[in-house]
Design an enzyme around this catalytic site. Structure first.
Site, PDB file in Angstrom:
ATOM      1  CB  CYS A  55      -0.900  -0.017   1.229  1.00  0.00           C
ATOM      2  SG  CYS A  55      -2.044   1.389   1.326  1.00  0.00           S
ATOM      3  CG  ASP A  57      -0.710   4.048   5.355  1.00  0.00           C
ATOM      4  OD1 ASP A  57       0.208   4.490   6.072  1.00  0.00           O
ATOM      5  OD2 ASP A  57      -1.908   4.109   5.672  1.00  0.00           O
ATOM      6  NE  ARG A  59      -0.675   4.945   8.772  1.00  0.00           N
ATOM      7  CZ  ARG A  59      -1.946   4.709   9.119  1.00  0.00           C
ATOM      8  NH1 ARG A  59      -2.322   4.890  10.377  1.00  0.00           N
ATOM      9  NH2 ARG A  59      -2.827   4.284   8.227  1.00  0.00           N
ATOM     10  CG  HIS A 111      -1.692  -1.163   5.959  1.00  0.00           C
ATOM     11  ND1 HIS A 111      -2.306  -0.220   6.752  1.00  0.00           N
ATOM     12  CD2 HIS A 111      -1.722  -0.672   4.701  1.00  0.00           C
ATOM     13  CE1 HIS A 111      -2.692   0.806   6.001  1.00  0.00           C
ATOM     14  NE2 HIS A 111      -2.358   0.565   4.756  1.00  0.00           N
ATOM     15  CB  CYS A 114      -5.842  -0.593   4.507  1.00  0.00           C
ATOM     16  SG  CYS A 114      -5.648  -0.008   2.818  1.00  0.00           S
TER      17      CYS A 114
END
Length: 225
Positions: A55, A57, A59, A111, A114
């Site tokens: 992803c 993302d 993080r 994750h 999400c």
């Protein structure tokens, strides 16, 4: 506002355009101090054993959460780690990874928490991304009998994250790119993982495949001769 949130906000405020450039210089200096030949090795070429499809993302950085170095993992990221057979960007990355870099593992990693998967669970329009998230709604449709029995919304959310990674890995397995590699006897395995933001730990979804014998017969293709 709690102390942790204040600390987080202060850190974000200190990240500026100039601080990024300075951060690069600091990283180079530290790296060279620890290993003077580090960048010489990187410049000589790459031979990563892993393709990571994850992803976007911020993080979920592939190298950091697996404790690996630059050059160890070839990375493709998009919103909610979606794998579709019409995504030429992803297919190009997969083809290069398998046929040129000769990676030994392809990992689709989702994750928990999400935002893309969470948005796909709802019915609100977000914008152009709604069309992208439709692929996750298709995952829900495929597994609706299981998901509809889960009354706890947090658990349903988590399970859709898992199923999205599993279906993504299955889509990788069914590509002609991977199947041709298997037919040629190439060492290649495909896996589905899910990362937890709360614990930092990765869970293996136990749906790995290392040959066409591991996938559904409906997706098997005869190799070109």
């Amino acid at each position: 506002m709690c102390a942790k949130n204040i600390e987080k906000d202060n850190r974000q405020e200190t990240i500026t355009y100039d601080s990024l450039l300075q951060g690069n210089k600091d990283w180079v200096a530290t790296t060279l101090n620890e290993d003077p030949a580090f960048f010489d090795r990187l410049a000589a070429g790459q031979n990563p054993p892993v393709l990571w499809i994850g992803c976007s993302d911020s993080r979920v950085p592939a190298n950091q959460i697996t404790n690996t170095l630059p050059g160890d993992i070839f990375v493709h990221r998009n919103i909610a780690n979606v794998v579709t057979h019409t995504d030429m960007n992803l297919l190009s990355v997969l083809d290069y990874s398998v046929n040129v870099l000769k990676v030994k593992h392809v990992i689709v990693c989702g994750h928990y928490g999400c935002g893309g998967v969470n948005a796909a669970l709802g019915d609100k329009q977000v914008g152009l991304i709604d069309n992208w998230l439709r692929n996750i709604k298709d995952v829900y449709r495929i597994h609706d009998r299981e998901l509809d029995t889960i009354k706890d919304q947090a658990r349903k959310f988590d399970r859709l994250v898992e199923l999205n990674a599993i279906e993504g890995a299955a889509n990788i397995m069914s590509t002609s790119i991977v199947q041709n590699a298997w037919a040629a006897g190439q060492e290649l395995s495909v896996h589905a993982w899910v990362y937890s933001l709360k614990t930092g730990l990765i869970s293996d979804m136990k749906v790995s495949a290392s040959s066409a014998a591991d996938i559904s017969p409906v997706y098997k293709m005869k190799a070109n001769k």
